[in-house]
Design a protein around this motif. Structure first.
Motif, PDB file in Angstrom:
ATOM      1  N   LYS A   2       0.840  -1.197   0.000  1.00  0.00           N
ATOM      2  CA  LYS A   2       0.000   0.000   0.000  1.00  0.00           C
ATOM      3  C   LYS A   2       0.879   1.253   0.000  1.00  0.00           C
ATOM      4  O   LYS A   2       1.990   1.241   0.516  1.00  0.00           O
ATOM      5  CB  LYS A   2      -0.881   0.001   1.240  1.00  0.00           C
ATOM      6  CG  LYS A   2      -1.972  -1.054   1.184  1.00  0.00           C
ATOM      7  CD  LYS A   2      -2.873  -0.935   2.373  1.00  0.00           C
ATOM      8  CE  LYS A   2      -3.844  -2.096   2.382  1.00  0.00           C
ATOM      9  NZ  LYS A   2      -4.642  -2.121   3.596  1.00  0.00           N
ATOM     10  N   ASP A  31      -9.058   5.484   0.067  1.00  0.00           N
ATOM     11  CA  ASP A  31      -9.361   4.060  -0.060  1.00  0.00           C
ATOM     12  C   ASP A  31      -8.322   3.226   0.711  1.00  0.00           C
ATOM     13  O   ASP A  31      -7.149   3.178   0.325  1.00  0.00           O
ATOM     14  CB  ASP A  31      -9.337   3.717  -1.568  1.00  0.00           C
ATOM     15  CG  ASP A  31      -9.726   2.278  -1.823  1.00  0.00           C
ATOM     16  OD1 ASP A  31      -9.849   1.505  -0.855  1.00  0.00           O
ATOM     17  OD2 ASP A  31      -9.901   1.935  -3.018  1.00  0.00           O
ATOM     18  N   ARG A  32      -8.771   2.572   1.774  1.00  0.00           N
ATOM     19  CA  ARG A  32      -7.840   1.807   2.619  1.00  0.00           C
ATOM     20  C   ARG A  32      -7.298   0.558   1.917  1.00  0.00           C
ATOM     21  O   ARG A  32      -6.359  -0.062   2.391  1.00  0.00           O
ATOM     22  CB  ARG A  32      -8.509   1.400   3.937  1.00  0.00           C
ATOM     23  CG  ARG A  32      -8.890   2.576   4.821  1.00  0.00           C
ATOM     24  CD  ARG A  32      -7.661   3.414   5.142  1.00  0.00           C
ATOM     25  NE  ARG A  32      -7.871   4.345   6.244  1.00  0.00           N
ATOM     26  CZ  ARG A  32      -8.420   5.541   6.160  1.00  0.00           C
ATOM     27  NH1 ARG A  32      -8.846   6.007   4.990  1.00  0.00           N
ATOM     28  NH2 ARG A  32      -8.533   6.320   7.217  1.00  0.00           N
ATOM     29  N   ASN A  33      -7.917   0.161   0.791  1.00  0.00           N
ATOM     30  CA  ASN A  33      -7.349  -0.968   0.027  1.00  0.00           C
ATOM     31  C   ASN A  33      -6.058  -0.566  -0.666  1.00  0.00           C
ATOM     32  O   ASN A  33      -5.244  -1.405  -1.008  1.00  0.00           O
ATOM     33  CB  ASN A  33      -8.329  -1.447  -1.051  1.00  0.00           C
ATOM     34  CG  ASN A  33      -9.537  -2.099  -0.441  1.00  0.00           C
ATOM     35  OD1 ASN A  33      -9.409  -2.858   0.522  1.00  0.00           O
ATOM     36  ND2 ASN A  33     -10.702  -1.780  -0.977  1.00  0.00           N
ATOM     37  N   LYS A  34      -5.906   0.737  -0.893  1.00  0.00           N
ATOM     38  CA  LYS A  34      -4.741   1.210  -1.648  1.00  0.00           C
ATOM     39  C   LYS A  34      -3.754   1.967  -0.778  1.00  0.00           C
ATOM     40  O   LYS A  34      -2.567   1.995  -1.082  1.00  0.00           O
ATOM     41  CB  LYS A  34      -5.187   2.170  -2.757  1.00  0.00           C
ATOM     42  CG  LYS A  34      -6.086   1.563  -3.782  1.00  0.00           C
ATOM     43  CD  LYS A  34      -6.543   2.642  -4.759  1.00  0.00           C
ATOM     44  CE  LYS A  34      -7.624   2.123  -5.661  1.00  0.00           C
ATOM     45  NZ  LYS A  34      -8.356   3.190  -6.313  1.00  0.00           N
ATOM     46  N   GLU A  36      -2.145   3.323   3.000  1.00  0.00           N
ATOM     47  CA  GLU A  36      -1.996   3.266   4.453  1.00  0.00           C
ATOM     48  C   GLU A  36      -2.002   4.724   4.901  1.00  0.00           C
ATOM     49  O   GLU A  36      -1.148   5.500   4.462  1.00  0.00           O
ATOM     50  CB  GLU A  36      -0.640   2.599   4.745  1.00  0.00           C
ATOM     51  CG  GLU A  36      -0.442   2.232   6.179  1.00  0.00           C
ATOM     52  CD  GLU A  36       0.957   1.644   6.357  1.00  0.00           C
ATOM     53  OE1 GLU A  36       1.382   0.765   5.563  1.00  0.00           O
ATOM     54  OE2 GLU A  36       1.635   2.109   7.282  1.00  0.00           O
ATOM     55  N   GLN A 312     -13.914   9.098  -3.076  1.00  0.00           N
ATOM     56  CA  GLN A 312     -12.749   8.207  -3.152  1.00  0.00           C
ATOM     57  C   GLN A 312     -12.030   8.341  -4.499  1.00  0.00           C
ATOM     58  O   GLN A 312     -10.813   8.439  -4.567  1.00  0.00           O
ATOM     59  CB  GLN A 312     -13.274   6.780  -2.989  1.00  0.00           C
ATOM     60  CG  GLN A 312     -12.293   5.832  -2.384  1.00  0.00           C
ATOM     61  CD  GLN A 312     -12.940   4.478  -2.148  1.00  0.00           C
ATOM     62  OE1 GLN A 312     -13.333   3.805  -3.104  1.00  0.00           O
ATOM     63  NE2 GLN A 312     -13.049   4.083  -0.899  1.00  0.00           N
ATOM     64  N   THR A 329      -4.911  -0.082  -9.160  1.00  0.00           N
ATOM     65  CA  THR A 329      -5.946  -1.104  -9.002  1.00  0.00           C
ATOM     66  C   THR A 329      -5.699  -1.805  -7.672  1.00  0.00           C
ATOM     67  O   THR A 329      -4.554  -1.999  -7.256  1.00  0.00           O
ATOM     68  CB  THR A 329      -5.896  -2.129 -10.158  1.00  0.00           C
ATOM     69  OG1 THR A 329      -4.541  -2.575 -10.289  1.00  0.00           O
ATOM     70  CG2 THR A 329      -6.374  -1.543 -11.452  1.00  0.00           C
ATOM     71  N   PRO A 330      -6.751  -2.163  -6.994  1.00  0.00           N
ATOM     72  CA  PRO A 330      -6.563  -2.765  -5.664  1.00  0.00           C
ATOM     73  C   PRO A 330      -5.780  -4.068  -5.737  1.00  0.00           C
ATOM     74  O   PRO A 330      -5.848  -4.794  -6.725  1.00  0.00           O
ATOM     75  CB  PRO A 330      -7.988  -3.020  -5.174  1.00  0.00           C
ATOM     76  CG  PRO A 330      -8.903  -2.512  -6.199  1.00  0.00           C
ATOM     77  CD  PRO A 330      -8.146  -2.085  -7.385  1.00  0.00           C
ATOM     78  N   GLU A 331      -5.050  -4.346  -4.707  1.00  0.00           N
ATOM     79  CA  GLU A 331      -4.278  -5.598  -4.653  1.00  0.00           C
ATOM     80  C   GLU A 331      -5.247  -6.764  -4.418  1.00  0.00           C
ATOM     81  O   GLU A 331      -6.231  -6.623  -3.732  1.00  0.00           O
ATOM     82  CB  GLU A 331      -3.315  -5.523  -3.475  1.00  0.00           C
ATOM     83  CG  GLU A 331      -2.036  -4.830  -3.833  1.00  0.00           C
ATOM     84  CD  GLU A 331      -1.088  -4.765  -2.657  1.00  0.00           C
ATOM     85  OE1 GLU A 331       0.033  -4.331  -2.874  1.00  0.00           O
ATOM     86  OE2 GLU A 331      -1.494  -5.160  -1.556  1.00  0.00           O
ATOM     87  N   VAL A 332      -4.895  -7.898  -5.042  1.00  0.00           N
ATOM     88  CA  VAL A 332      -5.751  -9.081  -4.779  1.00  0.00           C
ATOM     89  C   VAL A 332      -4.915 -10.169  -4.115  1.00  0.00           C
ATOM     90  O   VAL A 332      -3.706 -10.136  -4.154  1.00  0.00           O
ATOM     91  CB  VAL A 332      -6.398  -9.616  -6.078  1.00  0.00           C
ATOM     92  CG1 VAL A 332      -7.545  -8.724  -6.487  1.00  0.00           C
ATOM     93  CG2 VAL A 332      -5.368  -9.747  -7.191  1.00  0.00           C
TER      94      VAL A 332
END
Ligand code: ADP
Ligand code: MG
Length: 332
Positions: A2, A31-34, A36, A312, A329-332
């Motif tokens: 992140k 966006d906390r997915n991307k 910190e 966002q 793009t968000p991490e998977v």
């Protein structure tokens, strides 16, 4: 991995309260997915210096002279931390409405004429034929009254050159109100601008990189102009987006916004405030905001929403301008 984003807000100027709200908005909507997210409430300069090596990027939600006017930007440059606002020089130009007008004029762009009481160089200047000319080598309010009478009729606006959130701005209706208005403006700046009151539509346009969002029409309710109360109080002003104006005017505003962004040298995002005078069919730029308000009721998120961007997405787009190499793009 992140991206570590430090959200800088607070500060010690008159715009601290607004800045805290902008900071909260950014913290809540990243966006906390991307990312910190690290909240950085700035109370002293050390709070910024301590960030060296700790974050990948600073999201500046820090208004007023220190946070918006190039100082924080210069510190972050020295620390090697990328940030979401313009670099120091355009930030300084954006912070000083007089400097801003001088840059625009030198590029052949129209600005509203003015008288400047410059307490730095201790003289009065007037704006004529696209340039400033010294008319008095000292500051004298009696002479200022005379100059105003020669050029315009009341009301006039008296504004500090480098302030924000309408602090220190007065709409002066007659000669007797001039002195208190100048006194008020000098609490915020050593350069005071006097302009005729532009009677027309007040519009503001946000850009995010080369993307221009729909113009907003502002109709102040609380005050006689878009003052602090109109800006920040509940129901203070009506802000209609997209502005109900014809598409040709909307395109003109958007083109002018990009031109201003370019000549000032702002590479990231910002908002330009205008007044359009229908009788002259002229658009007058008032100022550029290089760290525009980012509270829940602010204009930039409003324009983004009208453009179909969530809060966002708006923050993602701003960050993408600073870290273009990042894959968002968000991490998977
Ligand atoms: N020359 C002017 N004519 C009419 N309204 C003005 C003029 N200058 C400022 N204003 C009013 O004052 C508000 C604040 O002025 P602005 O230059 O944008 O400074 P700030 O940085 O405080 O937002 C504007 O949104 C507008 O309502
Ligand atoms: Mg403004």
């Amino acid at each position: 991995m992140k991206i570590k984003v430090g959200v800088l807000f607070g500060g010690w100027g008159e715009e601290r309260e607004v800045s805290v709200k902008s900071g909260q908005f950014v913290v809540e909507n990243l966006d906390r997915n991307k990312y910190e997210v690290r909240e950085v409430l700035v109370n002293r300069i050390e709070d910024i210096i301590e960030l060296k090596g700790e974050i990948d990027l600073a999201f500046i939600a820090f208004h007023g002279k220190i946070g918006e006017g190039g100082y924080v930007q210069a510190i972050l440059d020295l620390l090697g931390i990328p940030y979401t606002s313009a670099s120091p020089l355009p930030s300084q130009i954006g912070m000083n409405k007089w400097l801003f007008k001088r840059v625009l004029q030198s590029e052949g762009l129209t600005t509203v004429s003015d008288i400047v009481l410059d307490y730095v160089t201790k003289r009065i200047l007037v704006n004529e034929n696209g340039g400033y000319r010294q008319v008095l080598s000292r500051i004298c309010l009696r002479q200022t009254v005379r100059l105003i009478a020669e050029k315009w009729s009341y009301p006039v606006f008296v504004k500090p050159a480098d302030s924000g959130s309408s602090f220190g701005i007065s709409k002066v209706k007659n000669e007797s109100q001039l002195r208190p208005a100048v006194k008020e403006a000098t609490k915020f700046s050593r350069q005071v601008i006097i302009e005729p009151s532009l009677e027309g539509k007040e519009l503001t346009v946000t850009f995010v990189g080369k993307t221009v969002l729909p113009p907003i029409l502002i109709i102040p309710h609380k005050g006689e102009f878009f003052d602090y109360a109109s800006k920040y109080e509940e129901e203070g002003a009506e802000e209609i987006c997209p502005a109900p104006i014809d598409s040709r005017l909307s395109r003109r505003l958007q083109r002018l916004t990009l031109k201003i962004k370019k000549v000032v040298g702002v590479e990231t995002y910002g908002r330009v405030d205008f007044v359009y005078k229908p009788d002259e069919d002229v658009i007058y730029p008032l100022e550029i905001n290089t760290v525009p308000g980012m509270t829940t009721t602010s204009l930039v998120p409003k324009a983004a929403a009208a453009f179909g961007w969530s809060n966002q997405r708006l923050l993602d787009e701003i960050i993408r301008l600073v870290l273009p190499e990042q894959n968002h793009t968000p991490e998977v």
